[in-house]
Scaffold this motif. Sequence first.
Motif, PDB file in Angstrom:
ATOM      1  N   ASP A   1      -8.212  -0.414  -3.913  1.00  0.00           N
ATOM      2  CA  ASP A   1      -8.940   0.808  -3.544  1.00  0.00           C
ATOM      3  C   ASP A   1      -8.052   2.038  -3.730  1.00  0.00           C
ATOM      4  OD1 ASP A   1     -11.201  -0.614  -2.828  1.00  0.00           O
ATOM      5  OD2 ASP A   1     -10.570  -0.825  -0.743  1.00  0.00           O
ATOM      6  N   ILE A   2      -6.799   1.915  -3.302  1.00  0.00           N
ATOM      7  CA  ILE A   2      -5.872   3.040  -3.390  1.00  0.00           C
ATOM      8  C   ILE A   2      -5.552   3.367  -4.844  1.00  0.00           C
ATOM      9  CG2 ILE A   2      -3.566   3.874  -2.762  1.00  0.00           C
ATOM     10  CD1 ILE A   2      -3.713   2.030  -0.309  1.00  0.00           C
TER      11      ILE A   2
ATOM     12  N   MET B   1      -8.130   0.132   3.664  1.00  0.00           N
ATOM     13  CA  MET B   1      -8.309   0.072   2.216  1.00  0.00           C
ATOM     14  C   MET B   1      -7.358  -0.947   1.602  1.00  0.00           C
ATOM     15  SD  MET B   1      -8.759   4.023   0.985  1.00  0.00           S
ATOM     16  CE  MET B   1     -10.249   4.947   1.326  1.00  0.00           C
ATOM     17  N   SER B   2      -7.795  -1.553   0.513  1.00  0.00           N
ATOM     18  CA  SER B   2      -6.947  -2.492  -0.216  1.00  0.00           C
ATOM     19  C   SER B   2      -6.071  -1.732  -1.208  1.00  0.00           C
ATOM     20  CB  SER B   2      -7.811  -3.503  -0.974  1.00  0.00           C
ATOM     21  OG  SER B   2      -8.554  -2.847  -1.983  1.00  0.00           O
TER      22      SER B   2
ATOM     23  N   LYS C   1       0.830  -1.203   0.000  1.00  0.00           N
ATOM     24  CA  LYS C   1       0.000   0.000   0.000  1.00  0.00           C
ATOM     25  C   LYS C   1       0.867   1.257   0.000  1.00  0.00           C
ATOM     26  CE  LYS C   1      -3.682  -2.374   2.524  1.00  0.00           C
ATOM     27  NZ  LYS C   1      -4.500  -2.426   3.755  1.00  0.00           N
TER      28      LYS C   1
ATOM     29  N   ILE D   1      -7.121   8.212   2.394  1.00  0.00           N
ATOM     30  CA  ILE D   1      -6.741   6.801   2.444  1.00  0.00           C
ATOM     31  C   ILE D   1      -6.614   6.334   3.887  1.00  0.00           C
ATOM     32  CG2 ILE D   1      -4.932   5.144   1.827  1.00  0.00           C
ATOM     33  CD1 ILE D   1      -4.320   6.937  -0.572  1.00  0.00           C
TER      34      ILE D   1
END
Length: 213
Positions: free
Chosen positions: A139-140, A135-136, A116, A131
């Motif tokens: 997602d980011i 979050m995965s 991430k 963020i």
Amino acid sequence: MTAKKEEIEKVTGEIFDSFNDEDRKCYKKFCKDIDSHLTKIKTSFLAIASTLYNIYKRKLYEIEDYNNIYDMAKDKFQISRGLCHEYISICDRFGIIEEKKCTGLQPEYKEYEHSKLAVMAKLPDSLLKNITPEMSVRDIKKIQQEDKNKSSQEDGHTESDTAKKRKKRKELLEIADIANISEDEKQMILEELEQFKQKNPDTEYRVSITLTY
């Protein structure tokens, strides 16, 4: 076994449990082991990243006549150029830096995994506040793409303009393939171009590749 289980449940009305106490004990232990190993991976990542950063900033790789940190990391530790670049970028962006040494991550970023942070290091500060650790990576990256699309629209670029840029990027990669440039080297080039673009959003520039045989 499944058919037998369903038949027993149908006749007795009870939920058939094929696992004994030993199975359950093993399961709990295995889950605990995974948690432990994941913690070690996270700790190891930070230790490796900060140490590479410290060598990089002080150019200590020159002690063994390496031209750069990437060659040293690849030769001595089999760490790819792309991964080494990610480590250094994460420390640069999110590390606690004291006298050219990274001593750890800033408190607000300690809960994030390496994968991430690698994506977040490419984002402008304005997006980081949106963020969270939950979050995965997907997602980011979605937030990153949405910001790129928004910037393109604000700059007056059309979908056709975007398609042309993607085509040009593909052509550059094809040229790189002809020149036998490694995947790590191609990734490093693209990441450096992206970082330049983020730091100089209003600057127009051209990219050229010179092939020497």
